[in-house]
Design a protein around this motif. Structure first.
Motif, PDB file in Angstrom:
ATOM      1  N   LEU A  32      39.190  41.987  35.150  1.00 34.56           N
ATOM      2  CA  LEU A  32      38.793  41.751  33.761  1.00 34.56           C
ATOM      3  C   LEU A  32      38.455  40.284  33.543  1.00 34.56           C
ATOM      4  O   LEU A  32      39.192  39.393  33.977  1.00 34.56           O
ATOM      5  CB  LEU A  32      39.932  42.168  32.820  1.00 34.56           C
ATOM      6  N   LYS A  33      37.345  40.027  32.879  1.00 36.59           N
ATOM      7  CA  LYS A  33      36.963  38.666  32.516  1.00 36.59           C
ATOM      8  C   LYS A  33      37.720  38.262  31.255  1.00 36.59           C
ATOM      9  O   LYS A  33      37.624  38.916  30.214  1.00 36.59           O
ATOM     10  CB  LYS A  33      35.452  38.601  32.266  1.00 36.59           C
ATOM     11  N   SER A  34      38.494  37.173  31.363  1.00 34.35           N
ATOM     12  CA  SER A  34      39.285  36.708  30.224  1.00 34.35           C
ATOM     13  C   SER A  34      39.611  35.231  30.398  1.00 34.35           C
ATOM     14  O   SER A  34      39.922  34.772  31.503  1.00 34.35           O
ATOM     15  CB  SER A  34      40.584  37.520  30.107  1.00 34.35           C
ATOM     16  N   LYS A  35      39.568  34.485  29.316  1.00 36.54           N
ATOM     17  CA  LYS A  35      39.864  33.059  29.372  1.00 36.54           C
ATOM     18  C   LYS A  35      41.331  32.792  29.671  1.00 36.54           C
ATOM     19  O   LYS A  35      41.682  31.739  30.223  1.00 36.54           O
ATOM     20  CB  LYS A  35      39.480  32.402  28.040  1.00 36.54           C
ATOM     21  N   GLU A  36      42.201  33.719  29.301  1.00 35.05           N
ATOM     22  CA  GLU A  36      43.628  33.578  29.568  1.00 35.05           C
ATOM     23  C   GLU A  36      44.179  34.928  29.985  1.00 35.05           C
ATOM     24  O   GLU A  36      43.457  35.928  30.016  1.00 35.05           O
ATOM     25  CB  GLU A  36      44.347  33.059  28.319  1.00 35.05           C
ATOM     26  N   ASN A  37      45.456  34.950  30.332  1.00 35.06           N
ATOM     27  CA  ASN A  37      46.090  36.206  30.680  1.00 35.06           C
ATOM     28  C   ASN A  37      45.785  37.224  29.576  1.00 35.06           C
ATOM     29  O   ASN A  37      46.087  36.990  28.407  1.00 35.06           O
ATOM     30  CB  ASN A  37      47.596  36.018  30.817  1.00 35.06           C
ATOM     31  N   VAL A  72      32.850  42.733  40.878  1.00 30.75           N
ATOM     32  CA  VAL A  72      33.513  41.536  40.359  1.00 30.75           C
ATOM     33  C   VAL A  72      32.491  40.451  40.057  1.00 30.75           C
ATOM     34  O   VAL A  72      32.629  39.707  39.085  1.00 30.75           O
ATOM     35  CB  VAL A  72      34.560  41.027  41.376  1.00 30.75           C
ATOM     36  N   ASP A  73      31.446  40.371  40.874  1.00 32.07           N
ATOM     37  CA  ASP A  73      30.423  39.346  40.666  1.00 32.07           C
ATOM     38  C   ASP A  73      29.592  39.587  39.415  1.00 32.07           C
ATOM     39  O   ASP A  73      28.829  38.727  38.997  1.00 32.07           O
ATOM     40  CB  ASP A  73      29.507  39.255  41.891  1.00 32.07           C
ATOM     41  N   LYS A  74      29.734  40.761  38.783  1.00 32.49           N
ATOM     42  CA  LYS A  74      28.972  41.079  37.574  1.00 32.49           C
ATOM     43  C   LYS A  74      29.744  40.721  36.306  1.00 32.49           C
ATOM     44  O   LYS A  74      29.234  40.922  35.197  1.00 32.49           O
ATOM     45  CB  LYS A  74      28.631  42.568  37.549  1.00 32.49           C
ATOM     46  N   LEU A  75      30.968  40.216  36.441  1.00 33.24           N
ATOM     47  CA  LEU A  75      31.801  39.918  35.275  1.00 33.24           C
ATOM     48  C   LEU A  75      31.436  38.541  34.729  1.00 33.24           C
ATOM     49  O   LEU A  75      31.902  37.517  35.221  1.00 33.24           O
ATOM     50  CB  LEU A  75      33.281  39.985  35.651  1.00 33.24           C
ATOM     51  N   THR A  76      30.622  38.520  33.703  1.00 36.31           N
ATOM     52  CA  THR A  76      30.111  37.255  33.162  1.00 36.31           C
ATOM     53  C   THR A  76      30.585  36.977  31.746  1.00 36.31           C
ATOM     54  O   THR A  76      30.707  35.806  31.354  1.00 36.31           O
ATOM     55  CB  THR A  76      28.581  37.244  33.188  1.00 36.31           C
ATOM     56  N   ASN A  77      30.846  37.999  30.958  1.00 36.43           N
ATOM     57  CA  ASN A  77      31.232  37.821  29.559  1.00 36.43           C
ATOM     58  C   ASN A  77      32.665  38.271  29.323  1.00 36.43           C
ATOM     59  O   ASN A  77      33.204  39.092  30.068  1.00 36.43           O
ATOM     60  CB  ASN A  77      30.297  38.608  28.637  1.00 36.43           C
ATOM     61  N   GLU A  78      33.284  37.734  28.278  1.00 37.95           N
ATOM     62  CA  GLU A  78      34.635  38.140  27.916  1.00 37.95           C
ATOM     63  C   GLU A  78      34.703  39.657  27.762  1.00 37.95           C
ATOM     64  O   GLU A  78      33.822  40.279  27.162  1.00 37.95           O
ATOM     65  CB  GLU A  78      35.065  37.474  26.604  1.00 37.95           C
ATOM     66  N   ARG A  79      35.731  40.245  28.335  1.00 40.29           N
ATOM     67  CA  ARG A  79      36.039  41.683  28.298  1.00 40.29           C
ATOM     68  C   ARG A  79      35.150  42.520  29.204  1.00 40.29           C
ATOM     69  O   ARG A  79      35.242  43.746  29.192  1.00 40.29           O
ATOM     70  CB  ARG A  79      36.025  42.224  26.862  1.00 40.29           C
TER      71      ARG A  79
END
Length: 625
Positions: free
Chosen positions: A326-331, A306-313
């Motif tokens: 999942l990294k995402s700005k919104e749902n 989880v700590d590696k999730l830096t960019n969208e998707r």
């Protein structure tokens, strides 16, 4: 292409007219209570098809415009000259086999950190049904791979059997040591595996599976989390959640490669398998190899925490909990109309099958192979689409994860197979491959022709070992291959090899491997990549090559290796003895925007094939990008 190959191709074409019953499958309007013998009485599911005993000449026709998700299509065998046929009927898009899981409902996502969204946690209810199998007197065995060292013994006491496993050296990965249980010929539900055990040193058993006994190694039911074994005799229950239909060649496996303590002793008394009804939410226990958004508009980037999730998707699949982060700005379900999680299972499994034709089916969103299997004969795959394949983890060694996934693969033994008129794109590894490492396996009379391939890491790959294996009369002819290494997987791979023709170490006996009359256009790293010198066994000629960039034309990746640029074609010919009649230049297609990748009449390559005709594919495709 050899005369033998041409004769086989003609036989395969004529076999389409063989007699047999026709069964119809309609996922929208079908019913499994029907007899399936007409479109009006169509079956509905792959499970119904899997339960049916096919006869030579039977035809299983999928309705166009329909989709079957979450399952692998296991091919059934016919007879020489009378194959079982998998095709389609009706109008519209090709029927789709899609072993993925959808997460496009906003209720399925929870924001657990700012910008980090998670799929639901496990919430399982279990209702015991009846006993599937009494295991008290069952036969088990130990499988070990090089580097691991265990001894084991069996002791019987009446109707109860106890197994004692002593570990001198544990493995590097869990698969290095496996405790192999009895066959599980019938599995209608999930099961509880009941057993007694003790270990004189701390021991956590990580994974229990019901899985295929041979290649490809497919899990049909599996556990989650680790089971800690104490030093005192205790009874344990491990839930194996059923994910797929179970064939007759399945068995119970316990993976203990890195879990057995060196110098320790594990003792196990199997008791029984109990059928259970599992309710509530079951998380994803099969590796998620890719996430496809809006059917290819975008894709996920697999990370390992989880700590590696830096960019969208960016996403992380926690194998312990089964949750996907999942990294995402919104749902995510608000951001995307479609979210498909590709699971590590084949789209179509042809392992052990013979005398089968698959004609006009779209296989997509599989994190293993699109078509995969070995020990097969007389398999024809034609007029199919294979897309967005691979990305599942094959194995983990020393903390490094190796992912995989090919469009169409023949593993180890395969004879008299034809792959033609298919479109293959966006594959993690290679579009088409025959490979394997079985000591005495034979690969013979395999033809790949008139296929359109683009945006795969590689277009064609071949490797064989050891020296006792035999490959004879394999032809890769009249294919058009575009943009190797420009697909979804390249930038997130640890081993980037964007190339059209790839050969890892080839040490087998080879008699006639032909790569002729193809169009190879643009590759990220090199057009041709070999890892050892077996050029004397290869006949590569009459191709049209083009490289837009300054990346190498031909690269030999070995100690004291070498490479040639596109400006060094003559030097390359002199060094390799290959492509003496091939041409190098930019191909001109009839209408690439409309999917017509035939060469324009009168342009380069239209009179340069081995017969004086056109190189590349000879059919008009459909728009694809």
């Amino acid at each position: 292409m050899s005369i033998r190959g041409l004769l086989f191709s003609m036989l395969a074409l004529s076999s389409m007219g063989a007699c047999g019953a026709s069964y119809y499958i309609d996922n929208d309007g079908g019913d499994n209570g029907n007899d399936g013998l007409s479109p009006e009485r169509a079956w509905k599911t792959l499970a119904k098809l899997s339960a049916h005993e096919a006869k030579p000449g039977d035809r299983f026709l999928f309705k166009r415009g329909c989709m079957w998700r979450g399952k692998t299509l296991d091919l059934k065998s016919g007879a020489p000259g009378n194959p079982v046929v998998y095709g389609n009927y009706g109008e519209g898009a090709l029927p789709i086999i899609q072993p993925s899981v959808a997460f496009d409902d906003v209720s399925e996502w929870t924001e657990v950190q700012p910008g980090i969204w998670r799929t639901p946690e496990e919430n399982v209810t279990i209702e015991r049904l009846d006993v599937n199998q009494d295991l008290r007197a069952s036969d088990w065995s130990i499988y070990t791979e090089p580097g691991a060292d265990v001894s084991w013994s069996k002791k019987s006491n009446g109707d109860q059997v106890r197994y004692r496993i002593s570990c001198a050296k544990r493995g590097k990965v869990e698969t290095n040591i496996q405790f192999l249980g009895p066959d599980v010929p019938k599995l209608e539900t999930s099961v509880l595996f009941r057993f007694k055990a003790r270990s004189d040193k701390a021991c956590q058993l990580p994974e229990f599976r019901v899985m295929r006994k041979g290649t490809p190694w497919t899990a049909f039911a599996m556990s989650s989390g680790k089971t800690e074994i104490s030093s005192d005799w205790k009874e344990y229950e491990v839930l194996l959640i059923k994910h797929d239909a179970v064939p007759v060649d399945a068995r119970l496996n316990i993976f203990v490669g890195t879990s057995l303590p060196e110098g320790g002793v594990l003792e196990i008394e199997p008791l029984e398998l109990v059928n259970v009804d599992v309710g509530g939410y079951q998380p994803i226990k099969v590796d998620v190899g890719n996430i496809i958004f809006n059917h290819g508009e975008a894709y996920g980037w697999k990370k390992w925490g989880v700590d590696k999730l830096t960019n969208e998707r960016d996403y992380y699949h926690d194998w312990g909990s089964g949750c996907v982060y999942l990294k995402s700005k919104e749902n995510p379900a608000k951001a995307w109309e479609s979210i498909e999680m590709a699971l590590k299972r084949h789209g179509v499994h042809h392992g052990g099958a013979h005398d089968v034709v698959v004609d006009g089916i779209h296989v997509r969103y599989s994190a293993a192979h699109g078509f995969g299997g070995g020990s097969c004969k007389r398999i024809v795959i034609r007029n199919c689409d294979v897309s967005w394949i691979g990305g599942g983890v094959l194995y983990t060694r020393n903390g490094v994860h190796t992912r995989y996934g090919n469009g169409i693969e023949f593993w180890c033994a395969a004879e008299d197979c034809l792959v033609e008129n298919n479109r293959i794109w966006q594959v993690y590894d290679v579009a088409i491959s025959n490979q394997g490492n079985d000591k005495f396996a034979v690969q013979k009379n395999i033809t790949y022709r008139n296929n359109l391939i683009w945006s795969c890491e590689q277009s064609y790959e071949y490797w064989r070992s050891p020296e006792t294996a035999l490959t004879e009369n394999v032809s890769f002819v009249n294919n058009t291959c575009l943009d190797a290494g420009f697909g979804w997987s390249h930038d997130q791979r640890p081993n980037k090899i964007g190339t059209h023709v790839l050969a890892y170490h080839v040490v087998s006996q080879n008699k006639g491997i032909f790569i002729k009359d193809n169009v190879f256009c643009n590759a990220k790293d090199s057009l041709i990549t070999l890892h050892n010198d077996w050029l004397k066994d290869l006949d590569m000629d009459y191709n049209l090559w083009w490289q837009e960039s300054d990346a190498p034309f031909f690269r030999m990746r070995m100690k004291d290796g070498w490479s040639f640029l596109k400006t060094q074609l003559e030097e390359c010919r002199a060094k390799t003895g290959q492509d003496k009649h091939s041409v190098f230049g930019k191909p001109e297609f009839v209408d690439s925007a409309a999917g017509d990748y035939r060469l324009k009449p009168g342009t380069l390559g239209t009179k340069s094939s081995s017969t004086g005709g056109v190189v590349g594919l000879q059919w008009v495709g459909k728009p694809q990008r």
